[in-house]
Design a protein around this motif. Structure first.
Motif, PDB file in Angstrom:
ATOM      1  N   LEU A 185      10.402   3.622   5.001  1.00 46.02           N
ATOM      2  CA  LEU A 185      10.634   3.980   3.805  1.00 46.02           C
ATOM      3  C   LEU A 185       9.623   5.465   3.672  1.00 46.02           C
ATOM      4  O   LEU A 185      10.411   6.469   2.750  1.00 46.02           O
ATOM      5  N   GLY A 186       8.533   5.645   4.178  1.00 47.93           N
ATOM      6  CA  GLY A 186       7.904   6.875   4.042  1.00 47.93           C
ATOM      7  C   GLY A 186       8.733   7.858   4.908  1.00 47.93           C
ATOM      8  O   GLY A 186       8.950   9.118   4.344  1.00 47.93           O
ATOM      9  N   CYS A 229       0.794  -1.074  -0.144  1.00 48.87           N
ATOM     10  CA  CYS A 229      -0.035  -0.014   0.271  1.00 48.87           C
ATOM     11  C   CYS A 229       0.886   1.056  -0.116  1.00 48.87           C
ATOM     12  O   CYS A 229       1.814   1.518   1.019  1.00 48.87           O
ATOM     13  N   PHE A 230       0.612   2.141  -0.790  1.00 48.97           N
ATOM     14  CA  PHE A 230       1.505   3.305  -0.994  1.00 48.97           C
ATOM     15  C   PHE A 230       1.270   4.347   0.272  1.00 48.97           C
ATOM     16  O   PHE A 230       2.099   4.994   0.873  1.00 48.97           O
ATOM     17  N   GLY A 231       0.053   4.434   0.578  1.00 46.61           N
ATOM     18  CA  GLY A 231      -0.377   5.398   1.791  1.00 46.61           C
ATOM     19  C   GLY A 231      -0.706   6.575   1.517  1.00 46.61           C
ATOM     20  O   GLY A 231       0.082   7.389   0.567  1.00 46.61           O
ATOM     21  N   ALA A 239       0.758  10.475   8.336  1.00 48.16           N
ATOM     22  CA  ALA A 239       0.992   9.212   8.650  1.00 48.16           C
ATOM     23  C   ALA A 239       0.899   8.960   9.992  1.00 48.16           C
ATOM     24  O   ALA A 239       0.354   7.568  10.413  1.00 48.16           O
ATOM     25  N   ARG A 240       0.891   9.896  10.963  1.00 50.31           N
ATOM     26  CA  ARG A 240       0.706   9.241  12.375  1.00 50.31           C
ATOM     27  C   ARG A 240      -0.762   9.019  12.475  1.00 50.31           C
ATOM     28  O   ARG A 240      -1.241   8.300  13.110  1.00 50.31           O
ATOM     29  N   ARG A 241      -1.564  10.194  12.020  1.00 51.20           N
ATOM     30  CA  ARG A 241      -3.039   9.905  12.071  1.00 51.20           C
ATOM     31  C   ARG A 241      -3.591   8.683  11.558  1.00 51.20           C
ATOM     32  O   ARG A 241      -4.730   8.023  12.050  1.00 51.20           O
ATOM     33  N   THR A 242      -3.067   8.382  10.457  1.00 52.43           N
ATOM     34  CA  THR A 242      -3.575   6.986   9.800  1.00 52.43           C
ATOM     35  C   THR A 242      -2.846   5.956  10.223  1.00 52.43           C
ATOM     36  O   THR A 242      -3.156   4.616   9.823  1.00 52.43           O
ATOM     37  N   GLY A 243      -1.932   5.922  11.054  1.00 52.73           N
ATOM     38  CA  GLY A 243      -0.926   4.889  11.265  1.00 52.73           C
ATOM     39  C   GLY A 243      -0.411   4.223  10.446  1.00 52.73           C
ATOM     40  O   GLY A 243      -0.092   2.934  10.507  1.00 52.73           O
TER      41      GLY A 243
END
Length: 254
Positions: free
Chosen positions: A128-129, A66-68, A119-123
């Motif tokens: 890599l990110g 998943c790219f995210g 990133a933090r809110r969506t876990g």
């Protein structure tokens, strides 16, 4: 069963291809608006292709499925950095519109604080990110340093080159690769580099003030890097001491 465990990279690779397409579209819009020369075009295209290639390889090696959302924000910021890079390359032949340069850079800097929060809110925080975000930041600082150095002198390149010198030094001094503890001051200094370089690059202040602003940025960066290098060195000595004592014991016993 073997088919179910096979890694399929097509879905995440499609996102990187879309990012490259957005980058090329942005270049087309900039080129149409300001009549960008061949140097700017070639530099912007090279950035887009390099970003797509490196990111695609990194995603494949990490086997990300998943790219995210956070990486999408960073990818959009990378497209803006590509536009800034093209403008700076074009400025060697013709000065770009200051408003366009400032606008693209400002949005890229603002988005720097968005991808981490997403990133933090969506876990969905990943190594890599974080690395992708850091590399985009570092390259933007390098490009801004090149641009400002044309007005203030080559010493400004120390700001953009310091991180890359650190990476090169870590290849011959492995203790520099040890993880650093979280630091608010380090993050603040890193964020200020882009802001202060943009202020100087906008050329709205007197020359002497711009020199002082960039000198402040460089001073803060030297302090931040120096503190981290000292901490890494001291930590490596503490870690190596028990191992050295153990070696001595083994030599005495033998």
């Amino acid at each position: 069963m073997a088919l179910n465990n096979t890694y399929d990279a097509r879905f995440v690779q499609q996102e990187t291809a879309v990012g490259a397409g957005v980058q090329i579209l942005l270049l087309a819009l900039i080129g149409t608006a300001i009549g960008m020369g061949p140097v700017g075009w070639l530099t912007g295209l090279a950035f887009a292709i390099a970003t797509w290639a490196v990111l695609s390889r990194a995603l494949y090696r990490s086997r990300s499925r998943c790219f995210g959302a956070a990486n999408r924000v960073t990818l959009g910021r990378a497209a803006l950095v590509g536009g800034v890079t093209a403008l700076v390359a074009d400025s060697f032949q013709d000065s770009p519109p200051v408003s366009l340069f400032v606008g693209l850079t400002a949005v890229a800097l603002i988005l720097d604080g968005v991808d981490g929060k997403v990133a933090r809110r969506t876990g969905t925080s990943t190594p890599l990110g974080a690395r992708f975000d850091m590399e985009v930041d570092a390259f933007l600082i390098l490009v801004l340093s090149v641009y400002v150095s044309m007005a203030l002198g080559p010493w400004v390149l120390l700001i953009g080159g310091m991180r890359y010198v650190f990476v090169a030094a870590a290849r011959v001094r492995p203790w520099l690769t040890a993880p650093l503890p979280p630091s608010t001051s380090r993050k603040t200094v890193a964020a200020l580099q882009g802001v202060l370089l943009l202020v100087a690059g906008a050329a709205l202040l007197p020359h002497a003030v711009n020199v002082a602003v960039v000198a402040l940025a460089l001073g803060l960066l030297v302090w931040s890097f120096g503190r981290d290098v000292l901490w890494l060195w001291r930590t490596s000595r503490i870690t190596e001491a028990p191992a050295a004592r153990e070696v001595r014991r083994e030599l005495v016993a033998s």
